[in-house]
Every structure is written in C-alpha cells, then in structure tokens.
Write a protein that holds these residues in place. Structure first.
Motif, PDB file in Angstrom:
ATOM      1  N   CYS A   1       0.860  -1.186   0.000  1.00 61.56           N
ATOM      2  CA  CYS A   1       0.000   0.000   0.000  1.00 61.56           C
ATOM      3  C   CYS A   1       0.895   1.234   0.000  1.00 61.56           C
TER       4      CYS A   1
ATOM      5  N   LEU B   1      -0.067  -3.228 -10.264  1.00 65.42           N
ATOM      6  CA  LEU B   1      -1.163  -2.444  -9.710  1.00 65.42           C
ATOM      7  C   LEU B   1      -2.426  -3.303  -9.574  1.00 65.42           C
TER       8      LEU B   1
ATOM      9  N   LEU C   1      -5.244  -1.813  -7.395  1.00 66.44           N
ATOM     10  CA  LEU C   1      -6.320  -0.840  -7.195  1.00 66.44           C
ATOM     11  C   LEU C   1      -5.697   0.493  -6.846  1.00 66.44           C
ATOM     12  N   ALA C   2      -6.311   1.582  -7.322  1.00 68.87           N
ATOM     13  CA  ALA C   2      -5.814   2.915  -6.996  1.00 68.87           C
ATOM     14  C   ALA C   2      -6.987   3.850  -6.767  1.00 68.87           C
ATOM     15  N   SER C   3      -6.800   4.788  -5.845  1.00 66.43           N
ATOM     16  CA  SER C   3      -7.863   5.753  -5.564  1.00 66.43           C
ATOM     17  C   SER C   3      -7.983   6.800  -6.665  1.00 66.43           C
ATOM     18  N   GLU C   4      -6.900   7.014  -7.422  1.00 60.77           N
ATOM     19  CA  GLU C   4      -6.890   7.888  -8.602  1.00 60.77           C
ATOM     20  C   GLU C   4      -6.055   7.213  -9.683  1.00 60.77           C
TER      21      GLU C   4
ATOM     22  N   LEU D   1      -3.204   6.285 -12.174  1.00 63.65           N
ATOM     23  CA  LEU D   1      -1.780   6.605 -12.197  1.00 63.65           C
ATOM     24  C   LEU D   1      -1.466   7.452 -13.424  1.00 63.65           C
TER      25      LEU D   1
ATOM     26  N   LEU E   1       2.263   7.917  -8.955  1.00 57.53           N
ATOM     27  CA  LEU E   1       1.087   8.041  -8.095  1.00 57.53           C
ATOM     28  C   LEU E   1       0.808   9.516  -7.852  1.00 57.53           C
TER      29      LEU E   1
ATOM     30  N   ALA F   1      -3.311  10.582  -3.228  1.00 60.48           N
ATOM     31  CA  ALA F   1      -3.826   9.334  -3.782  1.00 60.48           C
ATOM     32  C   ALA F   1      -3.146   8.157  -3.104  1.00 60.48           C
TER      33      ALA F   1
ATOM     34  N   ALA G   1      -2.577   3.634  -3.588  1.00 56.84           N
ATOM     35  CA  ALA G   1      -2.681   2.503  -4.512  1.00 56.84           C
ATOM     36  C   ALA G   1      -2.218   1.231  -3.823  1.00 56.84           C
ATOM     37  N   TRP G   2      -2.791   0.122  -4.274  1.00 55.14           N
ATOM     38  CA  TRP G   2      -2.384  -1.205  -3.821  1.00 55.14           C
ATOM     39  C   TRP G   2      -1.673  -1.911  -4.966  1.00 55.14           C
TER      40      TRP G   2
END
Length: 552
Positions: free
Chosen positions: A508, A525, A527-530, A532, A541, A545, A547-548
């Motif tokens: 994370c 990657l 999952l990402a909140s925004e 890339l 990133l 934001a 990302a996992w």
C-alpha cells in the motif's frame, strides 16, 4: 462486480471480529420504509442486500430503543423494546434473521452510563425521598453552600454547562451529558444486575455483539472531587478527554464491570463480542479495556483524529499496532462516525477532501485488524454545514453551538431531488434535509461507475476479503510485525503485508506530498484511488492518492 452469494455466519468462527469490516448504521438516517421521514428497522432490512454486495461483514446499529429522542436515542427509556418510530421487536427479529441469512452479523449499541429521564427508574427516583433505594440507582447528592444551593462539585457536561441539575426537594443529580440523561450509579448492585439481564435479552435474540457507549464513564471517583478547572476560567474539562485524568472517567473499578460481562458473552456460541467507546489518557490505560477477561476491542480514535500528513498517520499506526501487541488483540480503524464531521470535510472538503478521503480508505482497509465504516463514507458524502438552526436536533448545539447533525443527514439512494429515495417512492419527507447537490452522490448514480467512490469501496472490500495478504486469521499477527514499512520519499507512506514469506505481498502506497511519486518498483497495480499518471513513461502516483500493488 459485486458479491452475490450468501455467506451465513458460522457459529464456530469465534474470531470473526478480528479482521471484520463493520458498517455503522445511524438508524434514523439509513432508510425509511413507511414514509414518515425517519429511518427504521424495516428500511434497514430492505437495504441489507446493498450491505452484503458492498462487502462488509457486519453492521452496527445506533440505539433504536424506546426513547424521547433528546439525544438521538442515546437517552434510553426502555432497554428491552424498540421505539415505535423505528418499528417493533418483530421487525427487529425479522431484520436480524435476514441479516444472518445474507451472511451479515449484527452489533447493537448499549448505553450503560446513563438512562433517559423518562426511564421508569428515574421517574420513581424523582418521586422518592432523598436517601431512598430509588434514588440510589442514580447519582443524587446534596449540594454545597448554606442551603445546598451550589452543585456538589465543579464537574461539567460533555455537552457544555454544568453536569448537575437541582430537583425541587433541593438535591442535585449528575448528568455528564444532557440533563435528560441522568447518570446511573454503577456501585449499586441493582444497576449491574439490570444491565447483565439487558445483555442476555439481546444475545437471546441473536445479536453478535455490542458497542458500549461511554465505556469509560460508569464509575466515578469516590468523594466526587473537583476537577479544578472549568470553562469559566477558560479551561473546559472536555479538553482533558483522552489527554488527562478526570474523576468521572476511566476509573479502575470500571474494569470489574467488564470482567463480569465477558463470561456472559462467552457463554453464547458464535464469537459474541463487545467493542468499547473508551477514552483514556494513555495507550496503556486504554489497552486495559481489552483482553481475554474483558472486552474484545476499543475504538482507535487517534486514527480518526490524524492530520493529513505521512508523519501523523505513521505515528498513529505504529502506536496502535504496539497497543495490539500489548493486549494480544487487533486494533480497530475508523475515519468517521456519527459524532464527528465526515472526513471528506475534515480533509479539506470539495475535490481535495474527496481525493484524500478515497486515499485514506485504501490506507485503512490495507491495515491489519478491524475497520469500521460510517454510513455514507462509501459514497464520499461531505459534512452538511449549512443546516438551518431551527432544524438541528443535537442537544450539544443547544448548549454550546457545536453540532453533529451535519454527518447525520439521511443517505441518498436514488433520484435527482432530495430526499433521494430515502423513503418510499414519491415520499418527500426527511427528518433532516439533504443538499440539492447530492444527486450525483447517490447509490444509484455511483453504481456501475468505475470512477465512483462507491465502486472503489466495493473493489477494495472484495480484494480485502480474498487477498491472502489481507485475510487475517485467528492466529495472524496483527501487532507491530503485521506490516513492514518501506523506505520512501518524504511525505509518502508505503508498507507491505504478506501472510507468509513465500506468499504474494500486498503493498500500500499513499502520497501525502505535493508532487507525483514513482511507483514502478512496488509491483503490479491492483487498485488505486486515482488513475496513475504514465505521461512520463513510468507510472506515477498522483498527489493525495493511494494505490495497492501485488508483488511476489
């Protein structure tokens, strides 16, 4: 993609709470089944498939008991019945049966520090004489001064103003919250026996756990000594909450209560649990509430109070994991609840606040332990700051001007106009008005939109449930060795989690800085909140934001 299969809770999964995701339902604001503008138990039942598909493991209900609703139901007049505005006991039984059939566990609030002034016990106390058995159930005391005209001490209400109210015969009673919420006397055996019976009443109806309101407050220091500071001298006592010792909170004897409650919980199958809303001056004192002979969890409010910076979150996480090591139980993580401004607004409101809230969600859901979600955070709801004063119902607003109503506005389910499907089709009633700008935040508007906050939560919860690095079992380490911090640029947090050295790890990464950061070395990657940024030829990133990533 959403989960659709039932997952009936197992009566042998006694450690389910260690890594559960629990969804807090503020009952009067979740879903209204009968069109009176107030959420109810049938409304919750109708929306249970939504919670199953969201991917949570349990729901926690705020009080739905009989109450005058001076403090949103936290002033309980009958601990064994449902208030008519929410339904009846048959509605409760049908709801919990349906929840269990869908694989959802149910936690209910218990409010032991105080009752309503409409509770039969308090009505009897007011009618009885000083020194009577009826008054011994509460904290009645003579006042100071020549004629007892002064309060017994300088204690202040959490809602503002004095914590004592005088009754016509001259005695005073204690209320650490609203005058309509008199404090019970927990040194009275009758009070202890009553609440042990209340626990059994709801356990017999199938509840899976309890959230204990003001779990630190039931015992007051002998002699009722002054605090020695007051709002009148510019030092409100509430400033000591969680930072210093108060004679009415976190007294050692409170643990005797929970040592009596734990065998009751353990006597029922299926891992019945209890989580404390407790404030203490040190992590060590807070840790005392948790253990094999007391409670299972205590809320980690430091995580909720963390400022938007890598350093703040890093310190809070390290401290919480260290506490987990001390007590041998996983910590809890929470970003919002019914008493605090929503974190979208706390993090800056508008687009910035929403970006940060989405990133914080991925940070929280990647951590070991149990996560508590507050209804509507999965929609990215902001705090409603412009409610008309005449519509506010929070008793704290009436005493201090502070209000919690803005986080309690009913959920938007569908449609273009308020109240956005909160009630039956065509119903326009809502106990608090929703903003006219929420149409795009409704469940219907966000469902199926891969860029929406709702779908981000659904994806994160699906991965959390299935990825081996995030699936905490009964023996999984959830203390200081549960994650490994990675070396990063300043204002970036990164950590990895892995079930075993040979299993795939989940990484994370959260960017708290003011420039995009390179993340090519962290793996694939997930999952990402925004999205890339790959304009430079390598994945970056964005600011605010998270990302996992997965790596072997």
């Amino acid at each position: 993609m959403t989960a659709t299969s039932s997952r009936t809770p197992s009566t042998t999964d006694v450690d389910w709470w260690r890594s559960a995701v629990v969804y807090q339902v503020y009952v009067r604001s979740f879903a209204d089944s009968n069109g009176d503008g107030v959420g109810d138990l049938r409304g919750i039942r109708e929306r249970l498939p939504y919670l199953r598909d969201l991917g949570v493991d349990a729901l926690w209900l705020t009080p739905f008991y009989r109450s005058p609703m001076i403090d949103g139901g936290y002033d309980v007049a009958d601990y064994r019945d449902v208030d008519p505005i929410f339904g009846n006991l048959a509605d409760f039984d049908e709801m919990i049966t349906e929840a269990h059939a869908l694989g959802l566990r149910l936690i209910v609030d218990v409010v032991p520090n105080h009752s309503s002034d409409a509770h039969p016990w308090f009505v009897e106390a007011l009618a009885a004489a000083p020194g009577s058995a009826e008054r011994e159930r509460y904290m009645f005391h003579d006042g100071k001064g020549d004629n007892g005209e002064l309060p017994p001490n300088d204690w202040e209400s959490i809602f503002g103003g004095p914590a004592w109210t005088r009754v016509p015969d001259g005695q005073w009673y204690l209320h650490l919250f609203d005058p309509a919420q008199p404090d019970l006397n927990w040194r009275n055996p009758e009070v202890r026996a009553e609440f042990e019976d209340v626990l059994r009443f709801w356990l017999d109806r199938g509840v899976d756990g309890f959230r204990i309101d003001v779990a630190h407050g039931m015992i007051k220091q002998e002699g009722l000594p002054d605090v020695g500071r007051t709002s009148a001298d510019g030092s409100p006592q509430i400033e000591l909450l969680g930072r210093g010792r108060l004679p009415y909170f976190d007294q050692d004897e409170v643990h005797d209560i929970y040592r009596a409650w734990r065998p009751i919980l353990d006597s029922y199958p299926g891992g019945r649990m209890a989580v404390a809303e407790a404030w203490a001056e040190t992590p060590q004192r807070l840790a005392r509430y948790i253990g094999p002979d007391e409670l299972h969890q205590a809320f980690n409010f430091d995580f909720l109070d963390a400022t938007w910076s890598a350093d703040s979150f890093h310190k809070v996480i390290d401290t919480a994991l260290a506490e987990s090591t001390i007590v041998g139980a996983p910590t809890t993580w929470v970003l919002s609840n019914h008493d605090k401004h929503r974190h979208v607004t706390r993090y800056g409101d508008g687009p910035v606040g929403l970006r940060r809230a989405r990133a914080a969600a991925l940070l929280m859901l990647a951590l070991p332990g149990c996560a508590y979600l507050y209804q509507g955070e999965e929609l990215g709801l902001p705090e409603v700051l412009d409610l008309p004063d005449e519509l506010r119902q929070d008793p704290a607003f009436l005493r201090t001007g502070q209000t919690r109503d803005g986080c309690r506005v009913p959920l938007p389910w569908s449609g273009e106009l308020p109240p956005y499907g909160f009630g039956p089709a065509g119903c326009e009633l809502s106990w608090l008005p929703a903003p006219t700008t929420w149409a795009n935040l409704s469940v219907a508007a966000q469902t199926g939109d891969p860029a929406s906050t709702l779908e981000l939560y659904r994806a994160a919860l699906r991965i959390r449930r299935s990825h081996p690095a995030l699936v905490d079992g009964p023996t999984t380490d959830t203390g200081t060795d549960a994650l490994a911090w990675l070396t990063t640029e300043p204002e970036v947090l990164a950590f990895s989690r892995a079930a075993t050295p040979d299993a795939p790890a989940l990484v994370c990464v959260v960017n708290f800085g003011d420039a995009p950061v390179r993340v090519a070395d962290h793996g694939n990657l997930i999952l990402a909140s925004e999205p890339l940024d790959e304009s430079s030829g390598q994945p970056m990133l964005p600011v605010d934001a998270a990302a996992w990533f997965e790596r072997p």
